[in-house]
Design a protein around this motif. Structure first.
Motif, PDB file in Angstrom:
ATOM      1  N   GLY A   1      -5.361  -2.214  10.221  1.00 27.59           N
ATOM      2  CA  GLY A   1      -4.276  -1.237  10.075  1.00 27.59           C
ATOM      3  C   GLY A   1      -4.683  -0.117   9.136  1.00 27.59           C
ATOM      4  N   GLN A   2      -3.702   0.611   8.589  1.00 25.18           N
ATOM      5  CA  GLN A   2      -4.054   1.715   7.690  1.00 25.18           C
ATOM      6  C   GLN A   2      -4.063   1.261   6.232  1.00 25.18           C
ATOM      7  OE1 GLN A   2      -0.815   1.698   9.226  1.00 25.18           O
ATOM      8  NE2 GLN A   2      -0.357   3.853   9.734  1.00 25.18           N
ATOM      9  N   ALA A   3      -3.536   0.049   5.967  1.00 24.86           N
ATOM     10  CA  ALA A   3      -3.394  -0.379   4.571  1.00 24.86           C
ATOM     11  C   ALA A   3      -4.748  -0.585   3.904  1.00 24.86           C
ATOM     12  CB  ALA A   3      -2.566  -1.656   4.501  1.00 24.86           C
ATOM     13  N   ARG A   4      -5.753  -1.031   4.680  1.00 24.86           N
ATOM     14  CA  ARG A   4      -7.114  -1.270   4.172  1.00 24.86           C
ATOM     15  C   ARG A   4      -7.160  -2.045   2.853  1.00 24.86           C
ATOM     16  NH1 ARG A   4     -10.169   0.851   7.645  1.00 24.86           N
ATOM     17  NH2 ARG A   4      -9.692   2.814   8.690  1.00 24.86           N
ATOM     18  N   PRO A   5      -6.604  -3.238   2.856  1.00 21.25           N
ATOM     19  CA  PRO A   5      -6.697  -4.042   1.633  1.00 21.25           C
ATOM     20  C   PRO A   5      -8.130  -4.532   1.419  1.00 21.25           C
ATOM     21  CG  PRO A   5      -5.776  -5.345   3.432  1.00 21.25           C
ATOM     22  CD  PRO A   5      -5.914  -3.941   3.951  1.00 21.25           C
ATOM     23  N   ILE A   6      -8.421  -4.947   0.192  1.00 21.08           N
ATOM     24  CA  ILE A   6      -9.668  -5.667  -0.072  1.00 21.08           C
ATOM     25  C   ILE A   6      -9.468  -7.057   0.530  1.00 21.08           C
ATOM     26  CG2 ILE A   6     -11.065  -6.705  -1.901  1.00 21.08           C
ATOM     27  CD1 ILE A   6      -9.982  -4.435  -3.733  1.00 21.08           C
TER      28      ILE A   6
ATOM     29  N   ALA B   1       0.838  -1.198   0.000  1.00 22.69           N
ATOM     30  CA  ALA B   1       0.000   0.000   0.000  1.00 22.69           C
ATOM     31  C   ALA B   1       0.879   1.257   0.000  1.00 22.69           C
ATOM     32  CB  ALA B   1      -0.936  -0.004   1.205  1.00 22.69           C
ATOM     33  N   ALA B   2       1.974   1.173   0.770  1.00 23.66           N
ATOM     34  CA  ALA B   2       2.892   2.328   0.834  1.00 23.66           C
ATOM     35  C   ALA B   2       3.516   2.586  -0.532  1.00 23.66           C
ATOM     36  CB  ALA B   2       3.968   2.081   1.882  1.00 23.66           C
TER      37      ALA B   2
END
Ligand code: TXA
Ligand code: MG
Length: 336
Positions: free
Chosen positions: A277-282, A260-261
């Motif tokens: 976390g902050q990544a918020r993957p599908i 994500a970063a």
């Protein structure tokens, strides 16, 4: 090939005769018809029509040396395909056909080279699906059919997947609903001893050994030569696939964060994953039960492609039972 692909809904319990005859007629004319089997959808042609079989390779973009499985509706059909049916084959046929077991046998002289990729063996199976069996019977010939997907892509497990890959390129799709198994048949080489599983499937080494004695997994480099399909990258979504150890949620979260970063669109396919976390993957949570997992995995990979995901992080499964087949497909999807 034809410019319009007809999709016909067919009853899986009692296939409508009229629809089956229409599809058989298309095959008789040398056309291509996709149909459900219990494992995945197949892209069929009359196995004894070499021109039609060649069209399968064109439609799929399949390498010409990758041989195709021939589907039969009765054991009597074997006569025209295999020059020798060893005793072990008889036992397996009795126990597992119709079903998700493909047998590699010495081929009979009449089988077109296009079907076998020029090998002296032929792959045969009897599918456990009424639509498939009715179609083979109506044609009166065996049907050569690889999985119905563009070469290298995840196999089609619904008629919609097949249409995604072949709209306008094949004559017809028989829509019998979603498949029962979800991963392709076990391919067992009986042309040499000991018998070797060239591709794991729903019927496992443990299922086979009580009937035929020792069965080995693959044939190493030699096996690759003998089952050309296993040479190619396969079952791959367009996104990059990375496997992480079973239960390692921390590793998944860490990777998701990294990707994500880097600006990537990230998906997670796992049976255990809660941290966000902050990544918020599908996130696609897969079934605990491996049979149900197998039924869904190719559809999930295709769906994530439709969502234009860049990176798919997949939690490994146990390598037991049908999990061996699932992991085989996942490893190949992750191969770069
Ligand atoms: O479940 C299935 O097997 C599905 C459905 C449609 O029946 N079919 C399928 O076909 O998965 P395909 O073409 O996607 O995979 C066939 C595999 C390939 O890995 C191919 O190389 C191998 O079987 N194969 C075919 N003929 C062979 C032969 N004579 N010797 C060794 N391997 C062979
Ligand atoms: Mg295939």
């Amino acid at each position: 090939m034809s410019s319009q692909t007809f999709v016909m809904k067919v009853s899986a319990r009692a296939p409508q005769k009229r629809l089956i005859l229409t599809a058989a007629e298309a095959l008789r004319r040398g056309g291509l018809v996709a149909f459900p089997t219990e494992t995945v959808y197949g892209l069929g042609a009359d196995a004894f029509n070499a021109d039609a079989v060649r069209q399968i390779f064109v439609a799929k973009g399949r390498p010409l040396d990758n041989p195709i499985i021939v589907h039969i509706a009765s054991v009597a059909d074997l006569k025209a395909l295999a020059s020798n049916v060893p005793e072990v084959a008889g036992k397996l046929i009795e126990r597992f056909w119709p079903g998700p077991l493909t047998l590699i046998l010495k081929k009979a002289p009449g089988v077109p080279d296009d079907v076998t990729g020029g090998l002296d063996t032929v792959a045969v199976r009897m599918p456990q699906n009424k639509i498939a069996l009715a179609l083979i019977k109506a044609l009166g010939h065996p049907i050569a059919a690889p999985s119905a997907n563009l070469s290298g892509r995840p196999s089609g497990t619904t008629a919609r997947h097949v249409l995604q890959d072949f709209a306008g390129k094949i004559d017809m799709i028989l829509d019998g609903g979603p498949v029962a198994v979800g991963v392709e048949s076990t391919v067992l080489d009986l042309s040499r001893k000991p018998p070797a599983i060239l591709r794991p499937g729903a019927i496992t080494q443990e299922d086979l050994e009580p009937l035929v004695g020792r069965v080995v997994m693959g044939r190493g480099a030699e096996g690759k030569k003998r089952s050309p399909g296993t040479r190619y990258r396969h079952y791959s979504p367009r996104a990059r696939v990375t496997l992480v150890e079973l239960g390692d949620e921390k590793a998944i979260a860490e990777l998701a964060k990294q990707y994500a970063a880097a600006g990537k669109k990230v998906a997670v396919v796992a049976r255990h994953f809660t941290s966000s976390g902050q990544a918020r993957p599908i996130v696609r949570i897969m079934p605990q039960e491996l049979e149900e997992y197998a039924r869904q995995i190719f559809a999930v990979l295709r769906e994530l492609d439709e969502l234009a995901v860049d990176e798919i992080i997949v939690e490994k499964t146990e390598e037991k039972g049908i999990g061996v087949a699932i992991m085989d497909r996942l490893k190949r999807a992750a191969a770069r």
